[in-house]
Scaffold this motif. Structure first.
Motif, PDB file in Angstrom:
ATOM      1  N   UNK A  86       0.223   7.893   0.123  1.00 28.17           N
ATOM      2  CA  UNK A  86      -0.285   7.648  -1.218  1.00 28.17           C
ATOM      3  C   UNK A  86      -1.798   7.405  -1.146  1.00 28.17           C
ATOM      4  N   UNK A  87      -2.377   7.054  -2.276  1.00 29.07           N
ATOM      5  CA  UNK A  87      -3.840   6.921  -2.296  1.00 29.07           C
ATOM      6  C   UNK A  87      -4.348   5.734  -1.500  1.00 29.07           C
ATOM      7  N   UNK A  88      -3.436   4.830  -1.152  1.00 26.95           N
ATOM      8  CA  UNK A  88      -3.849   3.727  -0.284  1.00 26.95           C
ATOM      9  C   UNK A  88      -3.662   4.116   1.181  1.00 26.95           C
ATOM     10  N   UNK A  96      -0.768   4.827   2.475  1.00 26.14           N
ATOM     11  CA  UNK A  96       0.544   4.349   2.949  1.00 26.14           C
ATOM     12  C   UNK A  96       1.502   5.534   2.997  1.00 26.14           C
ATOM     13  N   UNK A 140     -11.584   1.653  -0.601  1.00 25.95           N
ATOM     14  CA  UNK A 140     -10.357   1.632   0.201  1.00 25.95           C
ATOM     15  C   UNK A 140      -9.243   2.371  -0.539  1.00 25.95           C
ATOM     16  N   UNK A 141      -9.515   3.564  -0.933  1.00 31.01           N
ATOM     17  CA  UNK A 141      -8.584   4.350  -1.715  1.00 31.01           C
ATOM     18  C   UNK A 141      -8.911   5.808  -1.435  1.00 31.01           C
TER      19      UNK A 141
END
Lengths: 449, 605, 320
Positions: free
Chosen positions: B435-437, B439, B591-592
């Protein structure tokens, strides 16, 4: 309008001579833009630069001082609508009112109570700032006498409140050297009031509860009459009106460079039959939304700690990192056998770590060590989270009383401080925890058991 | 001395042989041994190869890997290049039209070098460096930069200054066996060096080795903390010198020269490395952004510094700006020419310590951010330095369910270097596996056919154990991805904060020059896709590889550049991010993938 | 020069959210959002709905509350249904926040089924919309909220709270049973936006999310919450769809636990009477967050709520 660092830089000699004390002309220009330096530090600035920068440096909201000495009140010179854009500089001054019809001993007692309000909080002393003397006797002599007495006996600056210039004049005369503020010039009396303020060189409040445009006209006229230090009181009949007027005045001053609105503002509360909680809720709004002075005609002793704390909060520099208090926090309901972990006082670090511990289902103690609000690695990098220091702080915080075991978990990223901590905490076992907070639940389950 | 006014003129002269004659006799000897000089354009990398070598292999030797599907086996037709100078005999091939042959095109894998050549690699062709086995320096590039800079200086009224220095050097060298110079880049992780014949300005040898100080900490902070301990500073200085000695030994062996021939040394490194090399107390670096008064860059004799050289050799050390903005960046800035030109340039040197300078001839401002060692392939599960066997490019084909990777030197993979790691992050996101983080999306990862587990947690398998040199899965874990995101976040937040401080919008940047740990193998579109670099048109980006070493070389070969670097160090305004409001905010926003503010990355879908 | 008001308009708008379900029979709904301007800037834009006040209803005797806070509910402390009815009928709560604290493993470990039953009963008895607050960020929270969400299918409840790393189950529950979701992040505009993006990626429409910026009580980080909310609202109005959500502030739980509220006047004479001070602590927190953009205030003391309700009325231009 404020100039950017690069715009100012183009006005400087670009010789990087360091005579101003900064590394480069650009560094100096950036300081000038941030209003953290004055142009006169540069001996080589051109006349053109001085002119342009001088004009840009005139604050859009005038700085007004009331009183003299250590309790002098300074308001105004704000630069933003939203505190996160920079900060709010000069905290709302709280004025408590008294009347000249009160017996002398009651006045004395009220003054001593007002002076006695002093809460120490986060390294600051929170106090109320002004006394507002109302003239209810209608007797100019009595009023002047009371004003003089307060002025002589108390260090708190005064607001002299009456709409009658004749009645005010002897009082202003009596304590002019202490620079009281006159309250207030209105449509009816403004010429005499302006004259009074100008001749005694004291600040003047300008009141108009009609439309903002009326207040603006009034302030313009008084300005033209030569009074420089004004404080504006727009209508505040409802909270919505207070919010609207205060917002529009500040916006006009900052965004349209409106000179007649380029002054601090005032809100007067508690004159009606509202209860003290309602007065306080209006004061809350006034503090958040731009009032430079709040006069409270009604107050209770318990109002001050909450209101002054609120004021401190709103006027805190938002660019300081968000910190939590350096104490030992109980996450869940830990006992003497529960794990003990340590991290820094950067709030985000605290929130993330405490959330993970909470989610782990293992109650634990989380000791927060002061590190200037830096995250673990940053603090350690800056030499502020070394093993010796952390060990010493933990012992000072009383970890030995909190837990019966002698183990403390340190963040995995700074495993390197383990040895120094062991030296600083004899008899303790220093466990290296996971690097990532997300691994804390697993760590607590596997390692702590 | 020969002066060539434009790059094209240089090639022309080299082709007519004039330049070769003007160069050293060694070149003539080599020419007699039936070797040929091949120059690759754009970039001007040059390489000498034996007659009969394929252009494809010549490129490899020059440090350029032409990306093909078949690996250079004449099957895919991807390595189409154009010969601009010299003669080749292109073999007819199904992938070449007659028209192409007529205009000079040939397949690099099917064409032998039988003449001195200038070869153009078409813009659209994918090229990667063979980091680790690649050449650190290209003499053509250095000469071109020096000429450009000195030409400009002449135009601005500094006529003659450099020439006199040059003549002085030559005179001094008369009557000696050798007149050699040593240029050093003292990196936190890797130290690189190059040996030159100062009379001929000829590159004789280059070498690199891991900094032996790494035993006492992977990054600057660990080193400083170690230096604070009793005897720590001396210990580190010793290890640094030992590293340099090793490199000098290699260089001299390659060139067949002796220590006594080294008459000049230049060195560039970050502020901490410079302090440790010279045995200066680095404690202020942790507490102050600018050096306290009295702390200045000394210029000792090389011998007293301990660097192996002739007893009378001088050591010139590149000056720093502030605590984390060091002599490596000031030397690199010299090389970029940004300090001497109009276009607003962003210079980004990304290693464990990321250093950023923005500006042009009028002004410059710089900052430093801590990126962590991930960019250099360190601190992550299967990270390795960019050397033989390192996976340096990765492509995840989500539809075909495959992972394509490439290793340096075509060896069996032994790990992933920084550029490969960035590729993985970008491609995982593109393939929808994270995902955008950053993860892992577990069910998609499991369905990808490349899922693995490390200590019970999900991981992405780049190369399975049976393909790997060491027989274990080469993986990227969740933690690795988090490291990478923090690294790229720190870099981008540094860039953003610097821009914001100066009220400059990204699109005002006309050039972005990248240096450091990635070398030439950084995939720019991927670096933009993960939000590490600003989303600007690709043509604004360029690479200079080891900017620090290149700056040190310029300062070695033309002494007047040393003053220019000193000017640069004085001119750069240091923005200390640790005390700059808004940096943390920018960091969290970064942080993305690619960024919390998607509007900053319009080209990233 | 005459003064003329210059007004600002914004490209963005906060979408409206209607909590609860209008089933007739006295069931009420609550609509929040709809702002087209900064909080209460009626002179330049529309504020479609007044901010609402939810009162806290703990599912079990809140033994950690101070006496002053328990006072209004003294006789119904362990009867959440009666508590809930009183909060609505006597104290005028717009909606309720049922805190399933008793489901926490350390506080009785009440089963998810029991929680779901309680949710059902409270909904039926009070007929106002419900915020269902789980016991904490853990597996138990997910289990409890999933069951409760199922039991309240179609009732348009607001589930609290999804946090980064533990949001998937709650998002799925909100989607499956037609609820709204509180997205909680630790006082950071970027983290708030990131979580909203992640949740939206799971196909819960942004119009079903309410932002909890995390409330710092007065004296305990209020200013950070205040500014983060201002920034969220400014960005939302500025056109960022991932920050165009109403905001909720859990004011009660953050104010009644602090020492300035818990300490008696006997112990700290110069702090003044504890009751007024405690109520003002909650009021001061609530009013400042109102003007920084709160759409839902979750409060504890009915008297504090009444003062704030009056303030809301004035701010909406209802009182004169």
């Amino acid at each position: 309008m404020a100039l950017t660092g690069l715009q100012i830089f183009k006005l400087l000699p670009n010789t990087n001579c360091k005579d101003c004390g900064f590394q480069t002309c650009l560094a100096f220009a950036m300081k000038l833009a941030a209003r953290q330096a004055e142009l006169d530090l540069c001996p080589h600035a051109s006349e053109e630069a001085k002119e342009i920068l001088g004009a840009a440096a005139t604050p859009p909201i005038r700085l007004v001082k009331i009183g003299t000495g250590p309790r002098e009140v300074t308001v105004g010179e704000e630069t933003v609508l939203f505190r996160h854009d920079k900060t709010f500089y000069h905290a709302t001054a709280i004025a408590l009112s008294l009347t000249d019809t009160m017996p002398d001993d009651e006045i004395a007692q009220r003054i001593s109570e007002a002076e006695g309000i002093n809460f120490e909080r986060a390294g600051e002393n929170l106090t109320v700032n002004l006394l507002a003397l109302l003239s209810e006797s209608g007797n100019a002599e009595r009023y002047a006498e009371t004003a003089r007495k307060i002025s002589d006996e108390s260090g708190m600056p005064l607001i002299l409140c009456s709409d009658d210039p004749q009645l005010l004049k002897p009082a202003v005369d009596a304590c002019a050297v202490r620079r009281p503020m006159i309250y207030a010039a209105t449509e009816k009396n403004w010429e005499s009031m302006a004259e009074l303020a100008r001749s005694f060189k004291v600040p003047l409040a300008v009141r108009h509860h009609g439309s903002l445009s009326d207040l603006h006209d009034l302030a313009s006229k008084i300005r033209e009459a030569g009074v420089e230090d004004l404080v504006l009181e727009p209508g505040a009949g409802t909270l919505a009106m207070a919010l609207e007027n205060q917002t529009l005045i500040r916006r006009a001053a900052l965004e349209q460079s409106d000179k007649s609105f380029g002054f601090p503002t005032l809100v007067r509360l508690g004159g009606g039959d509202e209860g003290p909680l309602t007065v306080s809720s209006a004061a809350t709004l006034a503090i958040c939304k731009y009032a430079s002075i709040v006069i409270l005609d009604r107050y209770e002793p318990w109002m001050f700690l909450p209101l002054l704390t609120l004021r401190q909060n709103i006027y805190t520099d938002p660019q300081k990192p968000l910190q939590v208090d350096p104490v030992i926090y109980a996450i869940g309901e830990p006992g003497p056998d529960s794990p003990l972990a340590v991290t820094t006082n950067f709030s985000l670090t605290y929130f993330i770590v405490s959330t993970e511990i909470e989610g782990s289902g293992t109650p634990a103690w989380l000791a927060i060590v002061e590190a200037e609000g830096l995250s673990v690695l940053t603090a350690w990098s800056a030499g502020k989270f070394g093993g010796e220091l952390v060990g010493k702080r933990l012992l000072e915080m009383g970890v030995e009383e909190k837990v019966s075991h002698r183990k403390v978990i340190i963040p995995g990223y700074i495993a390197v401080i383990q040895g120094e901590m062991e030296d600083a905490m004899p008899g303790w076992e220093i466990l290296v925890g996971p690097e990532e907070a997300g691994d804390i639940p697993a760590y607590l389950k596997e390692v702590w058991e | 001395m020969f002066q060539c006014s434009s790059p094209s003129a240089i090639y022309h002269l080299q082709f007519t042989g004039v330049c070769i004659i003007a160069r050293s006799t060694k070149h003539i000897e080599k020419a007699l041994m039936k070797t040929h000089l091949v120059i690759f354009q754009p970039g001007g990398l040059e390489v000498r190869v034996e007659a009969g070598t394929r252009i494809y292999d010549a490129a490899l030797k020059a440090g350029l890997r032409l990306i093909t599907l078949c690996g250079g086996k004449e099957k895919c037709g991807r390595c189409k290049v154009r010969v601009l100078g010299g003669t080749v005999r292109p073999a007819l091939h199904t992938h070449l039209s007659q028209g192409e042959i007529d205009t000079g095109y040939c397949l690099a894998c099917a064409t032998a070098v039988d003449d001195d050549l200038v070869v153009e690699i078409p813009r659209e062709m994918e090229v990667a460096s063979t980091a680790g086995t690649q050449a650190l320096l290209s003499m053509a590039e250095i000469l071109e930069t020096a000429r450009a800079l000195r030409g400009r200086e002449r135009a601005t009224g500094r006529e003659g200054e450099g020439e006199r220095t040059r003549e002085g050097e030559g005179a001094r060298a008369k009557g000696r066996a050798g007149n050699l110079g040593l240029a050093l880049d003292i990196g936190t992780t890797v130290v690189a060096g190059a040996l030159f014949d100062l009379n001929e300005r000829e590159l004789l040898a280059e070498a690199a080795a891991e900094n032996l100080q790494a035993a006492h900490g992977a990054d600057i902070v660990h080193r400083i903390n170690f230096a604070k301990k009793g005897g720590g500073l001396r210990n580190l200085q010793h290890l640094g010198l030992e590293t340099v000695e090793g490199i000098v030994g290699d260089l001299l062996a390659t060139a067949g020269e002796s220590i006594a021939s080294i008459l000049a040394v230049t060195a560039a490194g970050n502020t901490t490395m410079t302090h440790l090399l010279l045995g200066m107390d680095p404690a202020w670096i942790q507490t102050d952004s600018l050096p306290p008064s009295g702390v200045e860059v000394p210029q000792p004799e090389a011998l007293e510094s301990g660097i192996p050289a002739h007893p009378s050799a001088g050591l010139w050390v590149s000056p720093w700006v502030g605590n984390y903005l060091g002599g490596d960046i000031t030397a690199g800035v010299l090389f970029t020419r940004m300090w001497n030109e109009e276009p607003l340039t962003l210079y980004v040197d990304l290693g464990t310590n990321g250093e950023i300078v923005l500006g042009n001839r009028e002004w410059m401002a710089g900052c430093a951010c801590s990126c962590g060692p991930a960019f250099e392939g360190s601190g992550v599960s299967c990270g390795v330095r960019a050397a033989g066997g390192a996976i340096d490019r990765v492509e995840i084909n989500s539809t075909a369910g495959g992972v394509l990777y490439r290793t340096i030197g075509k060896e069996k993979p032994n790990g992933i270097c920084g550029s490969g790691l960035l590729d993985v992050l970008a491609q995982l996101r593109q393939a929808g596996l994270v995902d955008q983080r950053g993860k892992f999306i577990t069910d998609r990862l499991n369905a990808s056919g490349a899922s693995g587990r490390v200590q019970g947690r999900p991981a992405f398998v780049v190369a399975p154990a049976e393909h790997a040199a060491h027989g274990a899965d080469i993986v990227v874990t969740q933690r690795d991805l988090e490291h990478l995101i923090r690294s790229k976040g720190a870099a981008f937040a540094g860039i953003r904060t610097l821009l914001k401080n100066l009220d400059i919008s990204p699109d005002q940047i006309q050039r972005v020059v990248i240096a450091g740990g990635f070398g030439r193998s950084l995939d720019i579109p991927n670096a933009i896709a993960i939000g590490m670099l600003p989303d600007l048109p690709l043509e604004r980006f360029s690479y200079i590889g080891n900017g620090s070493l290149k700056g040190a070389v310029l300062a070695l070969l033309w002494e007047d550049f040393r003053d220019r670097i000193a000017d640069i160090a004085r001119k750069i305004t240091y923005v200390d991010l640790s005390t700059t409001p808004g940096y943390m905010d920018e960091f969290v926003a970064s942080l993305f993938l690619p960024h919390t503010d998607l509007g900053l990355f319009p080209s990233v879908k | 020069m005459a003064f003329e008001i210059t007004t600002k308009t914004w490209p963005g708008k906060i979408p409206e959210i209607t909590l609860g379900k209008d089933k007739g029979g006295g069931f009420r709904t609550v609509t929040i959002g709809g702002e087209e301007t900064l909080p209460f800037h009626h002179f330049e834009g529309r504020t479609a709905n007044r901010p609402v006040i939810a009162l806290e209803v703990p599912d079990s005797d809140p033994e950690n509350w101070i006496e002053l806070a328990k006072e209004p509910y003294r006789d119904v402390l362990d009867n959440p249904v009666a508590w809930a009815k009183r909060a609505v009928d006597d104290f005028g709560a717009d909606l309720l926040c049922l805190h399933l604290r008793g489901a926490h493993p350390d506080r009785g470990d009440r089963s998810a089924e029991e929680c779901a039953e309680l949710v059902r009963t409270v909904l039926d008895e009070t007929r106002v919309p419900l915020i269902i607050k789980g016991p904490g960020p853990s597996d138990k929270q997910n289990e409890v909220l999933r069951k409760c969400g199922e039991a309240a299918e179609g009732e348009g409840c607001l589930l609290a709270s999804a946090v980064e790393g533990h949001y998937q189950t709650l998002v799925a529950t909100a989607i499956a049973y037609g609820h709204y979701l509180v997205a909680e992040t630790p006082i950071d505009v970027n983290l708030a936006k990131q979580l909203n993006i992640l949740i939206s990626e799971m196909n819960l429409p942004p119009q079903r999310i309410v932002i909890d910026p995390l409330t710092g009580g007065l004296g305990y980080g209020l200013e950070y919450t205040y500014s983060v909310m201002e920034r969220i609202r400014l960005q939302g109005l500025g056109g960022d769809p991932m920050l165009q959500m109403p905001m909720i502030c859990f004011v009660g739980e953050e104010t009644w636990k602090v020492k300035e509220v818990k300490t008696t006047a006997e112990d700290q004479p110069d702090w003044g009477d504890q009751r007024g001070r405690a109520l003002l602590w909650e009021i001061g927190t609530a009013v400042s967050l109102l003007i920084s953009g709160a759409g839902i205030l979750v409060m504890r003391h009915p008297e504090a709520a009444a003062v704030v309700r009056k303030a809301v009325g004035e701010l909406m231009g209802e009182g004169n």
